[in-house]
Every structure is written in C-alpha cells, then in structure tokens.
Design an enzyme around this catalytic site. Structure first.
Site: not given
Length: 480
Positions: A12-13, A80, A238, A303, A412
C-alpha cells in the site's frame, strides 16, 4: 549457470523488485529496485495510480538488464480486494478506486436486502469487511452502473498488471477469494450469488492457481525492458505469498495446523492453515475468514488493523516537526506504564484524519487513561495489538479445538522486537520472527515450485528456515 526469478511485491505504501535464486539449497535475494505507492484523491475518490505503478514495474525490470541478471520468470503480488473493469477494447472504465475510499458506506445494507450476512458467509467463508470487493461492486452498481454494462473484463490489480505485461488475462485464485464472490466449498466463482447481485457473469472466468504460467512478455514490453521472460502467477494476494514463506523449523510438520502465523505489516493477518474452509456460524461470529492459499489450502485468519496505526502516528508526528524512527517509538513505548487498551479492529482506526486523536478519543469514551505523549500513544498501540493477538489465539483454539504453542511472525513487522516480545508475553507462546521479506519470498517460491526447484512446499519452507534469520522470543524474556 544460476537461474534467476523476479518477484514484484507492491504494498500500500511502496513496491520493490527482488531477484531470487537457489544456491546450494538456500534462497539468495537481491533487492534491485524500490518505489513509492499510495492512494491519491481523483474525481472525488481515493484511487491507485495504476499507470504510474506499471511504469515502475517496467523500470525495475530494466534494472535486471543493467545487472545482467535476466529472470527466467517473474510474478507480481499486491494487496487484496481492489480491481479494475475493462471495456471491450480493454480500456479501463473509471479509476482504480482503493479500499480505503468511502464509497462502500451503506453498501452492506443494500447487499443484505438481497442476501443475508449469515447466508453470504455460509457460501463464501469470507469475513465481513466493508471494503471487500463485493461491497465495492455494489457501489459501482449504485453509482456508475454503465461500467458494469460496458464491462467485459474484471481483473484484480495484480491480474491487470500481468495482463499489461503479457496480453493474457488470468484471474488468480488466492486474490479472487477476497472478493467474497468465490464459493468456499468448491473454490470457484459462485455464479448463483453473482446472478443474485445482478453482476454480469461474463466478468468472472476460470480461476488459476499459483504456479500457473501466464505467458511471455508482449513484444512491446520486451523491447522496452530489454529482455523476455515467462510471467508465472504467484499467490497474487500478498498475504497468500507471505504465508507460503512461513519457515518450517527443524522437526516441524508439513501442515501448519499446530502453529499460528501473523503476516505483520500495515495489516496483521493472524491465523492458521486448514485443508477445508470453516463456514460455520461460530466462525462467522468471531469474524474469521477463509482465504485461498497455495495448493488449495485455506488461510483461516483474522484481519487486524496492524502497524497501520503506528505508521499513521509516526507520519502525523513528522508533520508537526516531531521526527522519530520506529525503533525510537518502540523504545519510548517500552518505558511507559500506561495500561489503556483500544480495540484495534474498531472502524474508527481505518482511515482517520488523525490517528492520535482517535486513539485518545477511544480511551476517553471508554473511561481509560488518555495517552498524551508520543511514547504513551505508541505504548497504547503496541499493547493493544498484543492484546488483540492474544484474544485471536483464544478464539482460534476455541473454534478449531487445537492448541497452538508457537506463533510465526513474518513480514516487515517481524523486525518490531518490542511488539514480538509483547506478543510472546501476552499470549504465553513462543514467537518466531522472520523472514521480513516473506511476501517476496513466497512470490519467488511459487515460481520456483512451478519449474521444480523444490519438490514441494514442505521442502521450500525448510529452505526458508535455512536461508534467513529467524529470531526466537520466549515469554518473560528481556529484550537486550
């Protein structure tokens, strides 16, 4: 001669290009290109700049040529739920609206006029999240129905990029399951549901599994980047790729049913792996989801808001002139004793104007001590995440009837030592952290498995453990 594979992993970033090869049974990685990403407001909506992203994909590929390391295969994974619609001439209809956009507000109510949440979960096994593709398509139906009338192709974001590279349209399974339009029992599009929603059936074709060849680069792309290679589908979601890269520790089993994973990044995806979807009401009430995995496995997970909260706080502080690294925020948090806990999954934390203010307001509304300093705010967020992980462990054990003594943290967030130790302490379980580049590794593994570099996923996961640093955190340990 070494054979190279290229993983393009877009989050996303940011996005990155990582070359991988197998050397003496170990995976060797080389990051060769990195670029920024983010949603931008366009025509009143938060959108992805897919044209710019595709340019970055090709720029990274050019680096392979410059290095003289031409990949035999490549594949792209992204987040997603987001998609594009193409008309009969393969032109994009509208923009690639992102999941944090507000267009899905109220779409759940409209959807439940057609099918109840209970029946929807029973069919798909996918947890309700207001940004799921099914709600986005309801928004398209309400706001721009002409897009559905003119639409001839529906492609998730990585499927679209694979099409731009090859001219071949494939709909990859793991990402397709996040649409909430795939049947949890048979793993194909639920056409009865699609018809009920008034969506064109022709948009939804055959689903392809990770490892499926897409095709070679088009001549135009080949000429631009300076080489040709095969495009092979990874798990294009991902998290699907990240879960493939969960390392198999010595004496571990092929099945993941005895331990949990957290794919930790902007989101924390916490769960286990099941051979069959659990679409029970108990599972629905706990808001677990059954997303597709490699080799028809199911990623049974929840999530959780994840490091998005601390990322937002860090950015917000920087805008006021207070600049801290994540390591500094962790250190400051570790020195605080504030006991307040917020619900990380509360929708107020999804896309607030001010994350700091929302954390403070949540505490105020709940009668908790209100954090004031950056260290206190960070402490509330990190402790709240660990608390959420603990509650999720208990829910998983209750639903599956199994005991999970180990949690694997990949992605990460596996580098967040303070959070890893908090997680071990709060859950009273051993935490293995690493590898950090799990998504790219999983992307590479799908390509490597497709051509026989490994005999199967078990052997590939053992190679991940041998190849990368995996740190152990025991409950009660003190960080050095």
């Amino acid at each position: 001669m070494e054979r190279y594979y290229l993983a393009v992993d877009i989050g996303a970033s940011s996005g990155r290009h990582i070359l991988g090869t197998v050397r003496e049974g170990k995976l060797v990685l080389q990051e060769i290109y990195r670029f920024d990403n983010g949603m931008k407001r366009k025509d009143g909506h938060l959108c992805w700049d897919v044209e710019s992203l595709f340019s970055e994909i090709k720029e990274g590929m050019k680096q392979c040529r410059k290095l003289g390391k031409i990949p035999a295969a490549m594949g792209i994974d992204t987040w997603a739920v987001d998609f594009v619609l193409l008309d009969g001439e393969n032109r994009m209809l509208g923009n690639a609206v992102g999941y944090r956009d507000g267009r899905t507000k109220g779409m759940d109510e409209k959807l439940y006029e057609i099918i109840s949440l209970k029946d929807l979960y029973g069919r798909t096994g996918i947890q309700k999240q207001i940004f799921n593709t099914i709600y986005q398509l309801m928004a398209v139906r309400e706001e721009t129905p002409e897009y559905l009338e003119k639409g001839k192709s529906f492609l998730m974001i990585p499927d679209y990029f694979h099409y731009l590279l090859t001219g071949v349209k494939k709909q990859e399974y793991t990402n397709a399951t996040t649409t909430q339009l795939v049947n949890g029992e048979n793993g194909t599009w639920d056409y009865e549901l699609i018809r009920k929603l008034g969506l064109p059936e022709g948009l939804f074709g055959e689903l392809s599994m990770p490892g499926t060849p897409v095709g070679p680069l088009t001549k135009a792309v080949e000429e631009e980047v300076g080489f040709s290679c095969q495009v092979v589908l990874p798990a294009t979601h991902d998290t699907g790729s990240a879960v493939m890269a969960v390392p198999l520790v010595p004496d571990g089993e092929d099945s993941m049913r005895d331990f949990l994973y957290i794919s930790s990044g902007t989101w924390s995806l916490m769960g286990t792996e099941l051979p069959k979807a659990d679409c029970s009401m108990k599972s629905m009430e706990a808001n677990f989801t059954n997303e597709g995995g490699y080799d028809h496995r199911f990623r049974y997970l929840k999530n959780i808001m994840g490091l998005w909260m601390i990322q937002s706080v860090k950015k917000e502080l920087e805008e006021t002139g207070e600049v801290y690294s994540f390591a500094e925020l962790c250190r400051m948090a570790s020195e605080e004793g504030i006991p307040s806990i917020v619900d990380c999954n509360d929708p107020v934390f999804l896309a607030p104007e001010s994350m700091i203010r929302e954390v403070q307001e949540f505490c105020r509304r709940s009668g908790l001590e209100v954090p004031k300093t950056p260290g206190q705010i960070a402490a509330v967020i990190y402790n709240s995440l660990a608390d959420c992980y603990d509650r999720t462990v208990k829910e998983l054990e209750s639903i599956t009837g199994r005991v999970y003594p180990v949690i694997h943290v990949v992605g990460g967030g596996s580098n967040a030592e303070y959070l890893n130790q908090l997680t071990a302490d709060r859950t009273k379980r051993t935490v293995y952290a690493g590898p950090g580049e799990a998504t790219a590794i999983g992307n590479l593994l799908a390509q490597m498995l497709a051509v026989g570099e490994f005999e199967g996923l078990k052997q590939a996961r053992k190679a991940v453990y041998r190849s990368f640093s995996v740190k152990e955190y025991k409950p009660g340990n003190k960080l050095s």
